[in-house]
Design a protein around this motif. Sequence first.
Motif, PDB file in Angstrom:
ATOM      1  N   ARG A   1      14.692  39.787  -5.316  1.00 49.44           N
ATOM      2  CA  ARG A   1      16.081  39.606  -4.827  1.00 49.44           C
ATOM      3  C   ARG A   1      15.739  38.585  -3.810  1.00 49.44           C
ATOM      4  N   TYR A   2      16.727  37.665  -3.666  1.00 47.48           N
ATOM      5  CA  TYR A   2      16.629  36.477  -2.785  1.00 47.48           C
ATOM      6  C   TYR A   2      18.034  36.796  -1.961  1.00 47.48           C
ATOM      7  N   THR A   3      17.990  35.900  -0.472  1.00 50.12           N
ATOM      8  CA  THR A   3      19.037  35.927   0.240  1.00 50.12           C
ATOM      9  C   THR A   3      19.864  34.846  -0.218  1.00 50.12           C
ATOM     10  N   PRO A   4      21.151  34.895   0.152  1.00 53.19           N
ATOM     11  CA  PRO A   4      22.164  33.789  -0.219  1.00 53.19           C
ATOM     12  C   PRO A   4      21.613  32.556   0.143  1.00 53.19           C
TER      13      PRO A   4
ATOM     14  N   GLN B   1      18.496  31.354   0.501  1.00 56.99           N
ATOM     15  CA  GLN B   1      17.499  31.119  -0.361  1.00 56.99           C
ATOM     16  C   GLN B   1      18.070  30.552  -1.818  1.00 56.99           C
TER      17      GLN B   1
ATOM     18  N   ASP C   1      13.758  28.370   7.514  1.00 55.42           N
ATOM     19  CA  ASP C   1      13.747  29.722   7.257  1.00 55.42           C
ATOM     20  C   ASP C   1      12.365  30.520   7.376  1.00 55.42           C
TER      21      ASP C   1
ATOM     22  N   ARG D   1      11.263  33.131  10.071  1.00 53.88           N
ATOM     23  CA  ARG D   1      11.005  34.597   9.639  1.00 53.88           C
ATOM     24  C   ARG D   1       9.324  34.687  10.032  1.00 53.88           C
TER      25      ARG D   1
END
Length: 339
Positions: free
Chosen positions: A138-141, A143, A321, A325
């Motif tokens: 799953r990836y963030t919006p 990404q 990003d 992180r």
Amino acid sequence: RAARAAAMAGGAAMARAARFAACVVGIYASYLTQGVLQERVSTERYGASGARFEHMVFLNLAQAVVCYAVAQALLLLLPPKPGGSGLLAFWKPSISNTVGPALGTVALRNISYPAQVLVKSGKMVPVMLMGVLIGGARYTPAQCAQTLLVGGGVGLFAFFKGSAKALAKLQDANAPLGYALCGANLLLDGYTNAYQDAIKRRHPETTSVQMMAGTNFWCGIYYALYLFGLSGVGGEAVAFLAAHPQAARDVALFALCGAVGQNFIFATISQFGSLACVTVTTTRKLANILLSVAVNRTPLRAEQWGAVALVFAGLAWNIRDKQARAAADDARLAQKKEG
């Protein structure tokens, strides 16, 4: 004591900055020069007859041979600790590492060098797609938006047909085939990277120079088998280079630049981390496109410049990003140590 400690810390920081600057200059100088040479070999007409060098895969063989020789020389000068992986461990990932770059090189017959660089800059797109389809990732919006910028930019660049001058330089203009070859190159690169990471996990003592030696050893064998065995065009390539000294010099310098560049990349990863290396190599790819336009005179249309901007905006956002992180992870580790 405090003043001495501060002076030592400042000196260490300056030394680290100087090492990083040397790595950046080394990566830029070697790969920018190699990019110019690769495009020149694929488009130049050599000699009085204006003959083209058609066996582009030979470039990969030359680079593998020189890289292996340089890696072996480094291993003799700086022997690694025992426990690293041997040559046999690299035979399998070297298959994909042979086929992938060869497809990318052959694509230069069909698409321009800036187009090839732009597609190969979009490695994050197939990585994320494979992560979703195979690994259920799953990836963030953010990404997803970065991937859309990169993928959309590459798609727009392909949609807007290149100028007549750029197309006239190609040996066999065929955009769908060229982009397909580059896409396959990216997928195979992803497999190669994953397998090399697995080797590193199984044999933690393996150094980057050992990986360079093992990979290029097998790649050289596979390229030689293809060129001098399966296809039989290796002899033609050697004969062409013997008859055209300028082409031979271009190929030799191309291979040497690849060997030097690989060593600077490994040095950057080992001393400053993979994120720093990604940042340097990403900006280098943009510089490759600019240099292609300036030196080899491969013109781009205004719409294509817009597509290039989209791709590198997505890549810059992605790098920012990752840096954020990484900084957050470092802060959490520092808090745990203090606690």
